[in-house]
Structure formats: C-alpha cells, structure tokens
Design an enzyme around this catalytic site. Structure first.
Site, mmCIF file in Angstrom:
data_model
loop_
_atom_site.group_PDB
_atom_site.id
_atom_site.type_symbol
_atom_site.label_atom_id
_atom_site.label_comp_id
_atom_site.label_asym_id
_atom_site.label_seq_id
_atom_site.Cartn_x
_atom_site.Cartn_y
_atom_site.Cartn_z
ATOM 1 N N ASP A 189 -3.776 -9.963 13.249
ATOM 2 C CA ASP A 189 -4.004 -8.558 13.585
ATOM 3 C C ASP A 189 -3.045 -8.205 14.724
ATOM 4 O O ASP A 189 -3.204 -8.684 15.850
ATOM 5 C CB ASP A 189 -5.469 -8.390 14.028
ATOM 6 C CG ASP A 189 -5.815 -6.921 14.166
ATOM 7 O OD1 ASP A 189 -4.974 -6.164 14.686
ATOM 8 O OD2 ASP A 189 -6.915 -6.545 13.738
ATOM 9 N N ILE A 190 -2.052 -7.376 14.414
ATOM 10 C CA ILE A 190 -0.982 -7.119 15.394
ATOM 11 C C ILE A 190 -1.532 -6.376 16.600
ATOM 12 O O ILE A 190 -1.376 -6.800 17.744
ATOM 13 C CB ILE A 190 0.180 -6.333 14.737
ATOM 14 C CG1 ILE A 190 0.735 -7.140 13.557
ATOM 15 C CG2 ILE A 190 1.271 -6.038 15.762
ATOM 16 C CD1 ILE A 190 1.734 -6.390 12.698
ATOM 17 N N VAL A 191 -2.211 -5.260 16.349
ATOM 18 C CA VAL A 191 -2.696 -4.457 17.473
ATOM 19 C C VAL A 191 -3.758 -5.235 18.265
ATOM 20 O O VAL A 191 -3.808 -5.159 19.494
ATOM 21 C CB VAL A 191 -3.164 -3.059 16.991
ATOM 22 C CG1 VAL A 191 -4.486 -3.106 16.282
ATOM 23 C CG2 VAL A 191 -3.223 -2.075 18.136
ATOM 24 N N ASN B 85 0.861 -1.194 0.000
ATOM 25 C CA ASN B 85 0.000 0.000 0.000
ATOM 26 C C ASN B 85 0.890 1.236 0.000
ATOM 27 O O ASN B 85 2.117 1.123 -0.017
ATOM 28 C CB ASN B 85 -0.936 -0.026 1.213
ATOM 29 C CG ASN B 85 -0.148 -0.107 2.510
ATOM 30 O OD1 ASN B 85 0.605 0.789 2.844
ATOM 31 N ND2 ASN B 85 -0.304 -1.212 3.230
ATOM 32 N N LYS C 200 9.491 -16.829 -10.527
ATOM 33 C CA LYS C 200 8.688 -15.736 -11.093
ATOM 34 C C LYS C 200 7.520 -16.304 -11.905
ATOM 35 O O LYS C 200 7.722 -17.206 -12.733
ATOM 36 C CB LYS C 200 9.585 -14.867 -11.977
ATOM 37 C CG LYS C 200 8.881 -13.660 -12.502
ATOM 38 C CD LYS C 200 9.761 -12.845 -13.418
ATOM 39 C CE LYS C 200 8.895 -11.844 -14.152
ATOM 40 N NZ LYS C 200 9.573 -11.243 -15.286
ATOM 41 N N PHE D 22 -4.282 3.584 14.803
ATOM 42 C CA PHE D 22 -4.755 4.523 13.788
ATOM 43 C C PHE D 22 -5.874 3.841 13.011
ATOM 44 O O PHE D 22 -5.886 2.619 12.868
ATOM 45 C CB PHE D 22 -3.620 4.879 12.810
ATOM 46 C CG PHE D 22 -2.796 6.054 13.265
ATOM 47 C CD1 PHE D 22 -1.938 5.941 14.341
ATOM 48 C CD2 PHE D 22 -2.891 7.279 12.607
ATOM 49 C CE1 PHE D 22 -1.176 7.023 14.763
ATOM 50 C CE2 PHE D 22 -2.140 8.369 13.013
ATOM 51 C CZ PHE D 22 -1.279 8.244 14.099
ATOM 52 N N LYS E 265 -13.534 0.312 15.517
ATOM 53 C CA LYS E 265 -12.231 -0.379 15.524
ATOM 54 C C LYS E 265 -11.586 -0.334 16.894
ATOM 55 O O LYS E 265 -10.988 -1.287 17.352
ATOM 56 C CB LYS E 265 -11.300 0.319 14.520
ATOM 57 C CG LYS E 265 -10.968 -0.532 13.330
ATOM 58 C CD LYS E 265 -10.121 0.189 12.316
ATOM 59 C CE LYS E 265 -10.557 -0.279 10.939
ATOM 60 N NZ LYS E 265 -9.846 0.359 9.864
ATOM 61 N N ASP F 64 -3.560 -6.770 5.295
ATOM 62 C CA ASP F 64 -4.519 -7.631 5.999
ATOM 63 C C ASP F 64 -4.470 -9.069 5.491
ATOM 64 O O ASP F 64 -4.861 -9.997 6.180
ATOM 65 C CB ASP F 64 -5.934 -7.068 5.849
ATOM 66 C CG ASP F 64 -6.089 -5.777 6.654
ATOM 67 O OD1 ASP F 64 -5.655 -5.759 7.819
ATOM 68 O OD2 ASP F 64 -6.604 -4.781 6.109
HETATM 69 O O1 PMT Z 1 2.995 6.138 6.474
HETATM 70 P P1 PMT Z 1 2.370 7.435 6.023
HETATM 71 O O2 PMT Z 1 2.508 7.669 4.530
HETATM 72 O O3 PMT Z 1 2.840 8.605 6.832
HETATM 73 O O4 PMT Z 1 0.783 7.319 6.259
HETATM 74 C C1 PMT Z 1 0.288 7.252 7.544
HETATM 75 C C2 PMT Z 1 -0.893 6.283 7.670
HETATM 76 C C3 PMT Z 1 -2.055 6.795 6.814
HETATM 77 C C4 PMT Z 1 -0.486 4.875 7.198
HETATM 78 C C5 PMT Z 1 -1.285 6.244 9.193
HETATM 79 O O5 PMT Z 1 -1.682 7.542 9.580
HETATM 80 C C6 PMT Z 1 -2.399 5.259 9.438
HETATM 81 O O6 PMT Z 1 -3.572 5.540 9.302
HETATM 82 N N1 PMT Z 1 -2.016 4.010 9.851
HETATM 83 C C7 PMT Z 1 -2.925 2.884 10.037
HETATM 84 C C8 PMT Z 1 -3.221 2.271 8.692
HETATM 85 C C9 PMT Z 1 -4.146 1.084 8.789
HETATM 86 O O7 PMT Z 1 -3.764 0.002 8.456
HETATM 87 O O8 PMT Z 1 -5.296 1.344 9.300
HETATM 88 P P2 PMT Z 1 -6.470 0.214 9.543
HETATM 89 O O9 PMT Z 1 -7.657 1.036 9.793
HETATM 90 O O10 PMT Z 1 -6.498 -0.746 8.417
HETATM 91 O O11 PMT Z 1 -5.985 -0.550 10.831
HETATM 92 C C10 PMT Z 1 -6.372 -0.176 12.161
HETATM 93 C C11 PMT Z 1 -5.234 -0.387 13.126
HETATM 94 O O12 PMT Z 1 -4.887 -1.770 13.185
HETATM 95 C C12 PMT Z 1 -3.977 0.355 12.766
HETATM 96 O O13 PMT Z 1 -3.435 0.853 13.966
HETATM 97 C C13 PMT Z 1 -3.069 -0.711 12.173
HETATM 98 O O14 PMT Z 1 -1.682 -0.448 12.398
HETATM 99 C C14 PMT Z 1 -3.516 -1.950 12.947
HETATM 100 N N2 PMT Z 1 -3.383 -3.228 12.227
HETATM 101 C C15 PMT Z 1 -4.076 -3.453 11.081
HETATM 102 C C16 PMT Z 1 -3.997 -4.680 10.467
HETATM 103 C C17 PMT Z 1 -3.168 -5.672 11.029
HETATM 104 N N3 PMT Z 1 -3.047 -6.866 10.449
HETATM 105 N N4 PMT Z 1 -2.500 -5.430 12.149
HETATM 106 C C18 PMT Z 1 -2.580 -4.230 12.759
HETATM 107 O O15 PMT Z 1 -1.932 -3.987 13.790
#
Ligand code: PMT
Length: 402
Positions: free
Chosen positions: A307-309, A211, A290, A324, A338, A280
C-alpha cells in the site's frame, strides 16, 4: 518567465476599436500556450475585423448575438459564461468599460462579463483624450474596485494621429498578464509528489490486470499544483494522455514499480497526493511465455501489493498526505475509514462505477479536510483540480501552524 495555459478555456471579447486588428494575434498566442479559445464580438467590432477571421484562428464559431436561436441550442450565453476559465476583453473601448462599470448587460459581451464566475480582464484601447477623461478614469476605478483586471493601456502614437496613453498593449503582454491570473502562488516553494493513472499487473508477457483510470485527475492536479507555484513530480502508470509540460514525469508500469519510485523520492517532498488507482493484487507467478487457452478455466493466484500511501503514512517525518477514495457504495463512510487507516491528512472521495469519475472528464467529489468536509458539484477535472489545490494549500498551511 514563460507561462502556460494548457487546458484553459479563454473567452475573448472584442469591441469596436481599430486595435481589433491585433485580436487574431492574441488568439494565436493563447492557443500556442495550450488554451482553448472562443470569441464573442460586438456589432462595432465587426466593422474592424470579420468574424470569419476570428473563426479561422480560434477554430470555433464566433458568438455575436445575445439571443441567437442556433447558439442557444448549442452554447448560449449562460453556457458560454460557465464554460470560460477566464474572460478577456481586448480591445475594450471606453464605451464598453462604461457599460460594464455600470452593470449594463444589453448585449452578449456585457452579459457574459456579468454572468460569468470566472475572472474578467479588460485591455483598454482608445484615443488619449478619451482615456484621460474623468468619466473613463472613474469607470476604471469602479472596474478595479469590482475586481476586474485591467491590462494596460500603454502610451504612444495613435491611429487618430494623437500621441499619449490609450494604446492597446501588445498581444504578447496581454497573454502574459492573463496567464498570471492562474498563477495563484498558494503552493509557492513547496515540493509536491503525485501518483496518477492505473497500474498494469502482468499475467504473462501479453496480458495484465488493470483498471479504468485514465490519469486525467492526477495529471490535472499536477498541472494545477505547478500553476500554484509548486515544484511537481508525477509518478504515472501507463496512460494515453499527453504528459504535462514542465513537470518531472516518471513512468512506471506495476504497483511495485510505483511503490519503489515513490519511496525513493518521497522524503524530499512537502505534499504527497495519491491519485493513482493502484492494483491491490499482483500475480504470484508471472508466466514467462504466453499462456495458451487449452484449459476450460484458469486459476490465477494473487498476492497483495504494497500500500503506497499507507507506507508513506508510516514514515516519520512524513509529508502532508492527500489520498483519494474510489468507492461504489457507502462512499463517505468508506473514505473516512480509509483516511484513518492509512494515516492521511485529507481524503477526497469520489463515486466510481457506471462511468463516473474513472476515465471521465468530470468528477464529483467530497473533500475531507483536517476540520471540515466539503462536497463539490460535478466539475471538469481540469477546473476541479485548481479548486482542490487551493483547498489542499489552505489545509497544508493550517497544519503547519498547529
Ligand atoms: O485517472 P482518472 O480516470 O482521472 O480517474 C480518477 C480516479 C477515479 C482514479 C481518482 O479520482 C481516484 O479515485 N483515485 C484513487 C483510486 C483508488 O485506488 O482508490 P482506493 O480507494 O482503492 O485507494 C485509496 C487510496 O490509496 C488512494 O489514494 C490510492 O492511490 C491509494 N493506494 C491504493 C492501493 C495501493 N496499493 N496503494 C495506494 O497508494
């Protein structure tokens, strides 16, 4: 302690003192520590040192006039005042201090000091009798009472032959004191683990799913947390921006790598900031060679990444968790949902898509704290990170008292 000014925008004002010959050295030292410097000079300053010298050492045009048609089109006084993370007047004469103490804004420099919301510091330089004069001392008290930082002066022999207080302190000390303005101490003694950047989910040896995350937001938060006194570890996916100095950086590639790095470390940390845009899904099977384009269409079977967080949220005990939410619609509702689903203490919502947030230098966010929700205006990520770290520190402390 050595200080760093990476990504800081410092506006250096120079007034008419013989000590102005030290200003290029101040600029050089600020830049050495990573600051971007712009210089504004008074008419009298130009009698002691030329704008050309300051332009050469700062690498930016020097600002001289309050109303300059060219400057107003590019960076006029209000933009300059907004641009600065800190304003430093060095050397500051008795006259300048008097005008600032009395709120006079009749030239570029005094106007900038009044128009800016950034911290302002003055480093006085003048004859010892002028420094001791009760008017100067009264102005000094007023400036301090108005939260203007005063660096020095020191004592010694002066250009006029007198000996006494009023000498500009050395550039190295000025820069040291200035850098302390950014060291808030709000996370002093805390350990902060941060994920940043994208992940790469391999398809074959040369292709991957990813991404547009650049890592800028996460790296800026890491830098701001360090400045706030935290000991910081950054787990970053593949990015092309430079690693922050004096921060432990672990480079990972895939979501699984990031998950493993975080789960190995997290039990030692007080705060976990999940800023990474983690993939994800990953390919169920990664091709060893390849894949050749001999078919008109290709199917990839994907499976969920951990999902790490969410996994950190399931730990007991667990750190204070800030995530975030990157959304393109119903941003605030999705963010709140979330936060609950992933057991986070705080969530920071940003609208992504159309070039916003992801990859950009600026971000516009809404912060959901433990009890309050705050929307912030569009702000440079480096500056926004400092605001967010202060907010997170407050929320963290209030949770400790619950
Ligand atoms: O890196 P930049 O160009 O500065 O851009 C910043 C950003 C837009 C990436 C940042 O501000 C941001 O929004 N980061 C979270 C991106 C994201 O994956 O959001 P989400 O809504 O899909 O996920 C929610 C949360 O779960 C996030 O804290 C994410 O880190 C976490 N997550 C998601 C999926 C996963 N498998 N494990 C996670 O920990």
């Amino acid at each position: 302690m050595t200080r760093y000014l990476a990504n800081k925008r410092i506006l250096l004002g120079i007034t008419g003192s013989i000590a102005a010959y030290k200003s290029p050295e101040i600029v050089r030292r600020l830049r050495e520590l990573g600051a971007e410097v712009r210089v504004a000079m008074t008419e009298n300053a130009k009698r002691f040192i030329t704008p050309l010298t300051l332009q050469a050492v700062s690498g930016n045009p020097v600002h001289e006039e309050l109303f300059d048609l060219h400057a107003e089109a590019a960076m006029g006084h209000i933009e300059l005042a907004r641009w600065a993370d800190a304003v430093l007047i060095a050397p500051a004469t008795a006259d300048f201090m008097a005008r600032l103490a009395n709120g006079i804004a009749d030239d570029l420099l005094t106007t900038l000091c009044i128009a800016t919301q950034a911290p302002v510091a003055v480093a006085p330089a003048m004859n010892q009798a002028m420094w001791k004069h009760m008017l100067t001392q009264e102005n000094l008290r007023t400036l301090k009472a108005r939260n203007i930082q005063v660096f020095g002066p020191t004592e010694g022999s002066q250009a006029c032959g007198d000996v006494g207080p009023g000498r500009l302190i050395e550039p190295v000390e000025i820069v040291e004191l200035l850098s302390r303005l950014f060291m808030t101490g709000s996370m002093s003694g805390l350990k902060v683990l941060i994920t940043a950047g994208p992940t790469h989910e391999a398809i074959d040896p040369v292709r991957f799913i990813t991404n547009g995350s650049s890592g800028k937001m996460g790296f800026a938060l890491a830098e701001a947390a360090r400045e706030a006194g935290a000991s910081v570890t950054l787990v970053s996916g593949p990015v092309s921006i430079p690693k922050p100095q004096h921060i432990e950086c672990l480079s990972v590639v895939s979501a699984l790598d990031m998950y493993e790095a975080v789960m190995r470390k997290v039990s030692d940390y007080d705060i976990f900031l999940a800023v990474a845009a983690v993939g994800d899904y990953r390919c169920k099977v990664v091709a060893e060679q390849k894949i050749h384009k001999d078919q008109s269409a290709m199917m990839l079977e994907l499976e969920r990444n951990p999902d790490i967080v969410g996994s950190v949220g399931d730990l007991s005990p667990r750190p204070f968790i800030v995530g975030f939410a990157a959304e393109t619609e119903n941003v605030l509702e999705q963010a709140e949902a979330k936060r609950k689903r992933k057991n986070m203490d705080m969530i920071i919502a940003n609208h992504v898509g159309g070039g916003a947030a992801m990859g950009a230098d600026e971000n516009t966010v809404t912060v959901f704290g433990l009890k309050r929700t705050v929307s912030l205006p569009p702000t440079l990520k480096t500056r926004l990170a400092r605001q967010l770290i202060e907010m997170i520190a407050i929320e963290y402390q209030s949770k400790q008292k619950m």
